[in-house]
Design an enzyme around this catalytic site. Structure first.
Site, PDB file in Angstrom:
ATOM      1  N   GLY A   1     -75.895  19.972   7.791  1.00 20.99           N
ATOM      2  CA  GLY A   1     -75.751  21.097   8.698  1.00 20.99           C
ATOM      3  C   GLY A   1     -76.981  21.976   8.722  1.00 20.99           C
ATOM      4  O   GLY A   1     -77.402  22.450   9.776  1.00 20.99           O
ATOM      5  N   PHE A   2     -77.581  22.194   7.545  1.00 16.88           N
ATOM      6  CA  PHE A   2     -78.729  23.093   7.458  1.00 16.88           C
ATOM      7  C   PHE A   2     -79.995  22.400   6.968  1.00 16.88           C
ATOM      8  O   PHE A   2     -81.088  22.896   7.186  1.00 16.88           O
ATOM      9  CB  PHE A   2     -78.428  24.260   6.498  1.00 16.88           C
TER      10      PHE A   2
ATOM     11  N   LEU B   1     -83.657  10.661   3.702  1.00 23.98           N
ATOM     12  CA  LEU B   1     -82.418  10.208   3.081  1.00 23.98           C
ATOM     13  C   LEU B   1     -81.171  10.728   3.776  1.00 23.98           C
ATOM     14  O   LEU B   1     -80.131  10.084   3.745  1.00 23.98           O
ATOM     15  CB  LEU B   1     -82.386  10.629   1.603  1.00 23.98           C
ATOM     16  N   GLY B   2     -81.247  11.896   4.377  1.00 26.34           N
ATOM     17  CA  GLY B   2     -80.054  12.440   5.020  1.00 26.34           C
ATOM     18  C   GLY B   2     -80.349  13.731   5.746  1.00 26.34           C
ATOM     19  O   GLY B   2     -81.336  14.416   5.473  1.00 26.34           O
ATOM     20  N   THR B   3     -79.468  14.049   6.682  1.00 31.50           N
ATOM     21  CA  THR B   3     -79.568  15.297   7.437  1.00 31.50           C
ATOM     22  C   THR B   3     -78.200  15.946   7.463  1.00 31.50           C
ATOM     23  O   THR B   3     -77.208  15.299   7.828  1.00 31.50           O
ATOM     24  CB  THR B   3     -80.037  15.039   8.881  1.00 31.50           C
TER      25      THR B   3
ATOM     26  N   LYS C   1     -84.694  18.598  -0.917  1.00 30.41           N
ATOM     27  CA  LYS C   1     -83.870  19.145   0.156  1.00 30.41           C
ATOM     28  C   LYS C   1     -84.552  20.390   0.706  1.00 30.41           C
ATOM     29  O   LYS C   1     -84.833  21.335  -0.032  1.00 30.41           O
ATOM     30  CB  LYS C   1     -82.476  19.493  -0.375  1.00 30.41           C
TER      31      LYS C   1
ATOM     32  N   ASP D   1     -66.003  20.007  -0.615  1.00 27.75           N
ATOM     33  CA  ASP D   1     -66.491  19.115   0.446  1.00 27.75           C
ATOM     34  C   ASP D   1     -66.671  17.688  -0.079  1.00 27.75           C
ATOM     35  O   ASP D   1     -67.636  17.007   0.256  1.00 27.75           O
ATOM     36  CB  ASP D   1     -67.813  19.647   1.000  1.00 27.75           C
TER      37      ASP D   1
END
EC number: 2.7.11.10
Length: 578
Positions: A43-44, A39-41, A62, A162
């Site tokens: 920073g960590f 689904l997403g990448t 996650k 953020d």
């Protein structure tokens, strides 16, 4: 530098190989949990969609993809702690990590979250049809949802820090799109100190004081929220959106507090404005309060941003204005005689007649000749208030419309209102060989797409209005046939009674003739009977309603032909949604 893509639980990313495992998981895999999507990448971390093979349950997991420093391990665990204590419909919910995944990856635990299948806001903004901003209904829905989520975080003494389109995900809940805030990896708990002086985040949405590494408070989220909403309205960020933050901050920092938009001219001069740029999809009644709200949210001074606290309610003024915008009762009426939309802000308890007087002033159609139809073809009820034109919880002129017809006309000759090309598109149309820099070319392209999509939507609305008229006609026809059937039935009963009366009169006259032979007579009674016989004969002449039946059947045939015509078929998404 900006971080990578969003580590959020929204759908719509690339398909991962079925059965792929979490990095660092035990060799036996995750038991019945199969990875379905990446689904997403961020920073960590990576966020992946896992689905239970038996129950079909889905969860966003996650996991940490890097070896973290002690400080970043604390940040990771802090996000999990924050997520677990929050519960709000507009903040993504943390779930229990499935037992089969209850292990550490790179020395930190996993975070399980509800899966939101609608993808993120960036995905929505990147669609070509949204190149000049979202529809009004989408903007107001986002304003309501994210405004509520931010207030909840702040009430719980949490600053997100953020906020950006990549950190807003969409979830379909019972046919309604709900926006949710994700990725609290950079959130700051105010219990750790109300002002903070360390930050790594997405610079394009970053409040100026964070960019300059100054102390800050909850108003940093106001700036990010205002920037996002502006982008949803206009299709781009408010201040020199083609430049990097390091460049545009220097040119913007001395702006007037009320400036909400800045663009760079061909000669390099920066032009400021207190108004939203055209084109956008907001109706005129919402533009001014929205501009006032953005002026509070995009104030460069963090102390003034948000307008401070209202002395009566102790709430930030920006949220009071937001509530005012969301609570506006606006009725949008498509004048089918001109193809023009007119919008009216309803007064409390306003009657339908009062609204019709205002409609007459705007359109020239007298109140007696106005026919106001809902999408279903139902006429507005004159006994009910004007608020019947508005559906609770439904906002935006693109989502709900009332259709105005002129009863005195059967053919509308126009002239119909048409969209006009923007100056920059018209410039290209006049000279198609002209060479433009990429930013200007992108603007021309966006406004051209917006124009074409607008024409399609105008056409769909007119079709919907015609369909509403046809549904109304069918309803009238059904009532007319019902009344005709009742009339035929009543006529047949009256005809039978009339025949019985005729026979009774004739029988009485025969008996009266017999009595006259015996000298029993009454001229007065005889005259009355003959008068009744004449009236009965006249009624017999008037009782034939067969011609009405023939006319109604002919009308019904015409309506059936109208239904079969291509003009009566549903057109596109607007028609299919009826």
């Amino acid at each position: 530098m900006e971080r990578g893509g969003p580590p959020g639980p929204g759908g719509g990313a690339e398909r991962a190989p079925g059965g792929a495992a979490l990095q660092g998981q035990p060799a036996g895999g995750c038991g019945p949990w199969e990875m379905r999507d990446r689904l997403g990448t961020g920073g960590f971390g990576n966020v992946c969609l896992y689905q239970h093979q038996d129950s079909g349950a889905r969860v966003a997991i996650k996991s940490c993809r890097l070896e973290l420093s002690v400080k970043n391990k604390d940040r990771w665990c802090h996000e999990i702690d924050i997520m677990k204590k929050l519960s709000h419909p507009n903040v993504v919910r943390a779930c229990e990590v499935p037992e089969e995944m209850n292990f550490l990856v790179n020395d930190v635990p996993l975070l399980a979250m509800e899966y939101c299948s609608g993808g993120d806001l960036r995905k929505l903004l990147n669609k070509p049809e949204n190149c000049c901003g979202l529809k009004e209904s989408q903007i107001l829905s986002l304003l309501s949802d994210i405004g509520s989520g931010i207030q909840y975080l702040h009430e719980n003494r949490i600053i997100h820090r953020d906020l950006k389109p990549e950190n807003i995900v969409l979830q379909d809940e019972g046919g309604k799109i709900v926006h949710k805030i994700i990725d609290l990896g950079y959130a700051k708990d105010l219990d750790q100190g109300s002002l903070c002086t360390s930050f790594v985040g997405t610079l394009q949405y970053l409040a100026p004081e964070l960019f300059e590494n100054k102390s800050y408070s909850v108003t940093v989220d106001y700036w990010s929220f205002g920037t996002m909403v502006f982008e949803c309205v206009a299709g781009f960020r408010p201040f020199l959106h083609n430049l990097q933050p390091f460049t545009w901050h220097e040119k913007i920092k001395n702006k007037d507090p009320k400036h909400i938009f800045a663009s760079e001219e061909m000669n390099g001069e920066v032009r400021f404005s207190t108004h939203l740029p055209q084109p956008h999809s907001l109706c005129g009644l919402i533009v001014e309060p929205m501009e006032n709200w953005l002026q509070l949210m995009l104030n460069w001074d963090p102390q003034q941003r948000g307008g401070g606290l209202d002395p009566e309610t102790s709430r930030p003024k920006c949220f009071l204005i937001m509530d005012h915008i969301l609570n506006l009762k606006i009725v949008h009426i498509l004048n089918m005689t001109s193809a023009k939309i007119v919008s009216f802000l309803l007064h409390p308890e306003e009657s339908l007649h009062s609204l019709q007087i205002r409609i007459e002033f705007e359109t020239g159609i007298s109140t007696g000749n106005q026919e106001l139809l809902l999408e279903t073809g139902i006429c507005l009820d004159p006994r009910k208030p004007a608020s019947q034109c508005v559906i609770d919880g439904v906002r935006g002129w693109d989502s709900y419309m009332v259709y105005l017809f002129d009863k005195s006309k059967t053919v509308y000759d126009g002239p119909f209102a048409s969209r006009s090309l923007s100056d920059c598109v018209n410039y290209i149309v006049q000279d198609s060989k002209i060479q433009l820099p990429i930013p200007q070319l992108r603007k021309v392209w966006a406004e051209a797409v917006h124009y074409v999509i607008g024409l399609k939507e105008d056409y769909s609305r007119l079709f919907q209005g015609q369909r509403a008229a046809m549904l109304s006609l069918l309803r009238y026809n059904a009532n007319l046939i019902k009344m005709k059937n009742n009339m035929v039935s009543a006529s047949q009963q009256l005809k039978a009674k009339l025949e019985f009366f005729h026979q009774s009169i004739r029988l009485d006259l025969e008996r009266y003739s017999d009595q006259m032979a015996y000298g029993i007579s009454s001229e007065k009674m005889l005259k009355a009977w003959k008068e009744m016989e004449e009236k009965a004969s006249q009624c017999a002449q008037a009782e034939d309603i067969g011609y009405l039946d023939e006319q109604i059947m002919a009308l019904h045939t015409e309506i059936v032909e109208l239904q079969k015509s291509p003009y009566a078929r549903r057109q596109g998404e607007v028609m299919e949604s009826l």
